[in-house]
Design a protein around this motif. Structure first.
Motif, short mmCIF file in Angstrom:
data_model
loop_
_atom_site.label_atom_id
_atom_site.label_comp_id
_atom_site.label_asym_id
_atom_site.label_seq_id
_atom_site.Cartn_x
_atom_site.Cartn_y
_atom_site.Cartn_z
N VAL A 127 -13.66 26.57 75.16
CA VAL A 127 -14.95 25.91 75.13
C VAL A 127 -14.98 24.80 76.19
N LYS A 128 -16.08 24.73 76.93
CA LYS A 128 -16.20 23.72 77.97
C LYS A 128 -16.57 22.38 77.37
N PRO A 129 -15.83 21.30 77.68
CA PRO A 129 -16.20 19.98 77.20
C PRO A 129 -17.40 19.45 77.98
N PRO A 130 -18.01 18.36 77.53
CA PRO A 130 -17.64 17.53 76.38
C PRO A 130 -18.23 18.06 75.08
N MET A 131 -17.77 17.49 73.97
CA MET A 131 -18.29 17.86 72.66
C MET A 131 -19.74 17.39 72.52
N LEU A 132 -20.52 18.22 71.85
CA LEU A 132 -21.90 17.86 71.56
C LEU A 132 -21.96 16.86 70.41
N PRO A 133 -23.07 16.15 70.27
CA PRO A 133 -23.23 15.27 69.10
C PRO A 133 -23.17 16.07 67.80
N ASP A 134 -22.76 15.41 66.75
CA ASP A 134 -22.62 16.08 65.45
C ASP A 134 -23.93 16.73 65.00
N ALA A 135 -25.05 16.12 65.35
CA ALA A 135 -26.35 16.63 64.90
C ALA A 135 -26.66 18.02 65.45
N GLU A 136 -25.97 18.42 66.52
CA GLU A 136 -26.20 19.74 67.12
C GLU A 136 -25.49 20.85 66.34
N PHE A 137 -24.58 20.49 65.44
CA PHE A 137 -23.81 21.47 64.69
C PHE A 137 -24.49 21.81 63.37
N PRO A 138 -24.25 23.02 62.87
CA PRO A 138 -24.63 23.31 61.48
C PRO A 138 -23.73 22.51 60.55
N ALA A 155 -14.53 41.66 63.16
CA ALA A 155 -14.35 43.09 63.41
C ALA A 155 -15.36 43.60 64.43
N HIS A 156 -16.21 42.70 64.97
CA HIS A 156 -17.21 43.10 65.96
C HIS A 156 -16.54 43.59 67.24
N ASP A 157 -17.22 44.47 67.97
CA ASP A 157 -16.76 44.80 69.31
C ASP A 157 -17.09 43.63 70.23
N GLN A 158 -16.64 43.73 71.48
CA GLN A 158 -16.76 42.59 72.39
C GLN A 158 -18.20 42.12 72.57
N ASP A 159 -19.11 43.03 72.84
CA ASP A 159 -20.50 42.64 73.11
C ASP A 159 -21.16 42.04 71.87
N ALA A 160 -20.91 42.66 70.71
CA ALA A 160 -21.54 42.17 69.49
C ALA A 160 -21.02 40.79 69.13
N LEU A 161 -19.72 40.54 69.32
CA LEU A 161 -19.17 39.22 69.00
C LEU A 161 -19.71 38.16 69.95
N LEU A 162 -19.76 38.47 71.24
CA LEU A 162 -20.27 37.50 72.20
C LEU A 162 -21.71 37.11 71.89
N ALA A 163 -22.47 38.07 71.36
CA ALA A 163 -23.88 37.80 71.04
C ALA A 163 -24.03 36.88 69.84
N THR A 164 -23.01 36.81 69.00
CA THR A 164 -23.10 35.99 67.79
C THR A 164 -22.39 34.65 67.91
N LEU A 165 -21.72 34.38 69.04
CA LEU A 165 -21.03 33.10 69.21
C LEU A 165 -22.02 31.95 69.19
N PRO A 166 -21.58 30.76 68.77
CA PRO A 166 -22.49 29.61 68.69
C PRO A 166 -23.18 29.32 70.02
N LYS A 167 -24.50 29.31 70.00
CA LYS A 167 -25.27 29.10 71.22
C LYS A 167 -25.19 27.65 71.70
N PHE A 168 -24.86 26.74 70.79
CA PHE A 168 -24.83 25.33 71.16
C PHE A 168 -23.52 24.94 71.85
N LEU A 169 -22.56 25.88 71.94
CA LEU A 169 -21.31 25.64 72.65
C LEU A 169 -21.31 26.42 73.96
N THR A 170 -20.68 25.85 74.97
CA THR A 170 -20.53 26.54 76.25
C THR A 170 -19.17 27.24 76.27
#
Length: 505
Positions: A225-236, A347-362
């Motif tokens: 994950v690319k830094p810096p960390m986002l503010p806590d409010a951006e997280f679930p 258990a997702h394949d590569q494309d399906a997992l990448l699509a579900t990764l947290p959008k708020f993280l780089t």
């Protein structure tokens, strides 16, 4: 149960024959539910408590053995009641894990003696078996289906041979037949998947949706994950933990041994992990819950070839996927500064997992299996080029290494150089650790080694390429001076490791 508006108290019994995974199962369940914000109580196995006091069944007469079982059951009920009362008054959702339960005693005496004992104490099976606990999980002994991994060497109170272990396993299962929520976790998969099946089973019974994290085909995936960390409010909604890892002295060609301290608000849990390299090619992890005293007594065994690793671990759920975000903290090797790693099981394949990764993280890239992101290697004090401890993976546990800056053995088939030379590990460009110009971190531009700008990474100011610490380093938000002093100065006696179960990974 998870749909109820009031808080949940869930009473779970882990039972089974010898070497079935109960101890490791307790540890996995505890970590999983604590990450969800639950309070977890672990009721110790009463038989082990009593037998460790010098009791030997072989020395008891039949009458003494029967009376011992009766007193054991009375003791067990009282110990459990103590934890059940704590669970009732706890303000959070609460999981109470019992290492064996009341009906297990019936597996060790005849039916006639059991019924006489029940009558004499005004007990009945419906109350002891069906109403006392919410859920029973039987962990099948390794002696039944995983014989190569059956062992008694790590349990001071265990001496059963394979045949006796199989018989005890069957008897333990038979004792619980009739409970409305009784599940059997057998050895039809490897041990790591067995643990996932245990977690999935308990979550399903409670009604917790874990997505595909606990699918038996799930694999651990790791992302940079690319830094810096986002503010806590951006997280679930999340739970944060302070985590401290120390590697202990060991023959690194045969095993890696570490201590983990994990906690919130000054309350800690402690785990001893030994990762052994099995002749079959698998690595086997043996995990043991420790007391604080045992943990402090083991710290003097710390391996000076490794830095202590300090992290903040953030656990959260996103898109029905469970994640752990590890933010490395100071002090640490320069290679770890600003490092943030995201882990999940899927258990997702590569494309399906990448699509579900947290959008708020780089996400910079996936680093699953890349030895450059192994905590064992990240914690090494030595330069990877010259270290004889650099670990390239389970396939090459007698690892190959570079020596004296010249071309040498390849790591996993890729040429590897460090200190200003292009480095590749598992086919990924790794960062230049001591380059003099504008360097790249895993293929991405980062600041120059002698940067003058006061930029920040994870909230730490940088000076000359390092995080400015005003004369001292912040350790997990808490200096831990007393503990660090303890392991430097104590001459404590190393305790005997308590019982543990093998984990095939």
């Amino acid at each position: 149960m998870a749909n109820q508006s009031q808080k949940i108290m869930y009473k779970l019994v882990l039972t089974g024959g010898p070497c079935g995974g109960k101890t490791t199962g307790q540890s996995r369940l505890s970590t999983f539910f604590e990450n969800l914000g639950w309070k977890v109580f672990r009721v110790p196995e009463t038989a082990t408590v009593l037998l460790s006091g010098g009791v030997k069944f072989a020395d008891l007469s039949p009458e003494e053995a029967t009376k011992f079982q009766e007193n054991l059951l009375k003791t067990m009920i009282q110990i459990e009641n103590t934890f059940f009362e704590l669970g009732r008054t706890c303000q959070r959702n609460c999981l109470i894990i019992c290492d064996r339960g009341a009906m297990d005693a019936s597996a060790f005496i005849s039916k006639e003696k059991w019924e006489a004992m029940m009558s004499a104490n005004n007990w009945n099976s419906v109350e002891l078996r069906d109403n006392r606990y919410n859920h029973i999980v039987h962990m099948v002994s390794a002696a039944n289906g995983a014989e190569d991994f059956y062992s008694t060497e790590d349990h001071a109170c265990r001496s059963e041979g394979v045949e006796l272990a199989r018989e005890l396993d069957y008897n333990a299962a038979a004792a619980w037949i009739g409970h409305p929520y009784f599940d059997v976790i057998d050895n039809s998969t490897d041990f790591d998947k067995k643990m996932n099946r245990l977690l999935a089973c308990v979550c399903h019974r409670i009604g917790i949706d874990t997505g595909d994290r606990l699918n038996v085909n799930s694999k651990k995936r790791k992302f940079l994950v690319k830094p810096p960390m986002l503010p806590d409010a951006e997280f679930p909604p999340f739970q944060d933990f302070d985590v401290v890892h120390n590697y202990l002295q060991s023959d690194f060609r045969k095993a890696q041994v570490r201590l983990r301290k994990r906690g919130q608000k000054g309350h800690w849990s402690y785990i001893h992990t030994m990762r052994k390299f099995h002749p079959t090619g698998q690595s086997v992890e043996v995990r043991t819950q420790l007391t604080h005293r045992d943990y402090l007594n083991m710290l003097p065994q710390r391996d000076d070839a490794h830095f202590t690793i300090f992290k903040k671990r953030r656990c959260f759920i996103y898109n029905n996927q469970y994640y752990q975000l590890d933010i490395y903290r100071q002090p640490t090797h320069p290679r770890c500064r600003g490092l943030i790693l995201l882990e999940t099981y899927s258990a997702h394949d590569q494309d399906a997992l990448l699509a579900t990764l947290p959008k708020f993280l780089t996400i910079e890239k996936e680093v699953t299996g890349d030895p450059a992101y192994s905590m064992y290697n990240l914690s090494l004090k030595e330069d990877w080029k010259t270290s004889n401890k650099y670990y390239t993976g389970a396939d090459d546990w007698q690892h190959k290494r570079l020596t004296n800056g010249h071309s040498a053995d390849k790591a996993n088939g890729h040429a590897s150089k460090i200190n200003g030379h292009a480095e590749k590990l598992n086919g990924h460009d790794a960062y230049r650790m001591y380059g003099q110009g504008g360097v790249k971190h895993n293929g991405h531009a980062c600041s120059k080694t002698h940067a003058q700008a006061g930029d920040k990474v994870n909230g730490y100011s940088k000076m000359n390429g390092h995080h400015r610490t005003s004369g001292h380093e912040t350790l997990n938000g808490d200096v831990h001076d007393t503990e660090l002093s303890d392991y430097k100065n104590t001459n404590g006696v190393t305790p005997k490791i308590p019982k543990k179960d093998a984990v095939k990974v």
